[in-house]
Design a protein around this motif. Structure first.
Motif, PDB file in Angstrom:
ATOM      1  N   VAL A 242      18.817  27.034  24.113  1.00 15.60           N
ATOM      2  CA  VAL A 242      17.573  27.292  23.996  1.00 15.60           C
ATOM      3  C   VAL A 242      16.949  27.669  22.682  1.00 15.60           C
ATOM      4  CG1 VAL A 242      16.807  28.056  26.176  1.00 15.60           C
ATOM      5  CG2 VAL A 242      15.244  26.444  24.567  1.00 15.60           C
ATOM      6  N   MET A 243      15.836  27.772  21.465  1.00 14.54           N
ATOM      7  CA  MET A 243      15.073  29.091  21.037  1.00 14.54           C
ATOM      8  C   MET A 243      13.937  28.343  20.965  1.00 14.54           C
ATOM      9  SD  MET A 243      15.687  28.641  16.896  1.00 14.54           S
ATOM     10  CE  MET A 243      17.317  28.797  16.836  1.00 14.54           C
ATOM     11  N   LEU A 244      13.531  29.702  21.170  1.00 15.20           N
ATOM     12  CA  LEU A 244      11.988  30.494  21.282  1.00 15.20           C
ATOM     13  C   LEU A 244      11.135  30.914  20.295  1.00 15.20           C
ATOM     14  CD1 LEU A 244       9.128  30.784  23.392  1.00 15.20           C
ATOM     15  CD2 LEU A 244      10.400  32.504  24.788  1.00 15.20           C
ATOM     16  N   LEU A 245      10.375  30.272  19.225  1.00 17.05           N
ATOM     17  CA  LEU A 245       9.605  30.899  18.520  1.00 17.05           C
ATOM     18  C   LEU A 245       8.468  31.568  18.286  1.00 17.05           C
ATOM     19  CD1 LEU A 245      11.464  28.634  15.098  1.00 17.05           C
ATOM     20  CD2 LEU A 245      11.957  30.445  16.160  1.00 17.05           C
ATOM     21  N   VAL A 246       8.230  32.828  18.530  1.00 15.49           N
ATOM     22  CA  VAL A 246       7.332  33.106  18.993  1.00 15.49           C
ATOM     23  C   VAL A 246       6.252  33.892  17.498  1.00 15.49           C
ATOM     24  CG1 VAL A 246       5.632  34.817  20.680  1.00 15.49           C
ATOM     25  CG2 VAL A 246       8.593  34.169  21.245  1.00 15.49           C
ATOM     26  N   ASP A 247       4.659  33.712  17.439  1.00 16.92           N
ATOM     27  CA  ASP A 247       4.139  33.739  16.414  1.00 16.92           C
ATOM     28  C   ASP A 247       4.349  33.964  15.551  1.00 16.92           C
ATOM     29  OD1 ASP A 247       3.012  33.969  18.975  1.00 16.92           O
ATOM     30  OD2 ASP A 247       2.117  35.730  19.088  1.00 16.92           O
TER      31      ASP A 247
END
Length: 209
Positions: free
Chosen positions: A14-19
Motif C-alpha cells: 500500500v502506498m502513502l503519499l504525504v503532502d
C-alpha cells in the motif's frame, strides 16, 4: 523477514503519499523540484499500473500549502486526498484507517518534507509492525543534510530505503509479464531519463533481422 518475500510484490503493498504540495515544495532544497515532481508522478503512475492502493494526504491546503500537485492528481484520478491537521499522518484517524483498511503490511511512503511529515508516519508504522519502504527520491527535505539525516534515522529505526525506478522494476520483475508491460514501459519512457530514452530507441530503431 517474517515469512514475507524480500522483493516487493504489488499485491502486498500500500502506498502513502504525504503532502506533495507546492507550499512545501518551495522549501525543498535536497533535490531539484523538477526531478522531485517527475519522481513523484512516476511513483504514482507505478502504483496505478500495478494496482497498488494509494492513500494521499495533504495539510493546510486552503491556507498555505495548496492542493496535491496537479500532475500527481492527474496520475491518480480516482484518489481524493485526505486533509489533516497533524504533522504525523499516522495520528490522523482517517489517513491511518485508510492504510489499515487495505489489510496490507508493506507500506511505501513518499512526500514532503522528509524531516517531518514523511519521517513521522514512517517511524510510527515501523513501530506498529509494518514493513516500511521510504521512496527516497520521491521525498524532499529542507536541506541536503537534513534530508540525509532523516533518512539515516528512518533506516536505523528499521525502514528500508528505495527509489521509484526500483519499485517499478521490482513490481514488473520480468519484461515478459505482458499484463503490465506496456504501462510499465510507458512510465519508464516518459519519466526514466536516459533509461527511458534507451527503451524508446530500442522500439523505434532496432529491428531484429
Amino acid at each position: 523477514m517474517n515469512g514475507i518475500e524480500t522483493l516487493l510484490k504489488p499485491e502486498d503493498c500500500v502506498m502513502l503519499l504525504v503532502d506533495l504540495q507546492a507550499g512545501l515544495g518551495f522549501g525543498t532544497e535536497s533535490i531539484s523540484r523538477q526531478v522531485l515532481l517527475n519522481n513523484a508522478v512516476a511513483l504514482a503512475k507505478t502504483a496505478v499500473a500495478f494496482g497498488v492502493p494509494v492513500i494521499a494526504t495533504t495539510s493546510a491546503s486552503k491556507v498555505y500549502s495548496g492542493p496535491l500537485f496537479p500532475q500527481v492528481q492527474a496520475a491518480l484520478p480516482d484518489v481524493k486526498a485526505i486533509e489533516r491537521r497533524n504533522m504525523n499522518a499516522w495520528e490522523d484517524d482517517t489517513a491511518r484507517g485508510a492504510v489499515e483498511a487495505t489489510g496490507r503490511r508493506r507500506l511505501l511512503v513518499a512526500g514532503l518534507l522528509t524531516e517531518a511529515c514523511v519521517s513521522f508516519p514512517a517511524l510510527s508504522a515501523v513501530r506498529e509492525g509494518y514493513e516500511v519502504f521510504v521512496v527516497a527520491d520521491a521525498c524532499g527535505g529542507l536541506t541536503p543534510i537534513s534530508h540525509e539525516l532523516a533518512l539515516r534515522r528512518l533506516e536505523q529505526a528499521g525502514a528500508q530505503l528505495t527509489n521509484w525506478i526500483q519499485v517499478l522494476l521490482e513490481f514488473q520483475r520480468d519484461w515478459t509479464r505482458h499484463g503490465t508491460y506496456e504501462a510499465a514501459r510507458a512510465i519508464v519512457v516518459e519519466n526514466g531519463g536516459g533509461y527511458g530514452m534507451g527503451l524508446a530507441y530500442a522500439r523505434e530503431m532496432i529491428h531484429p533481422g
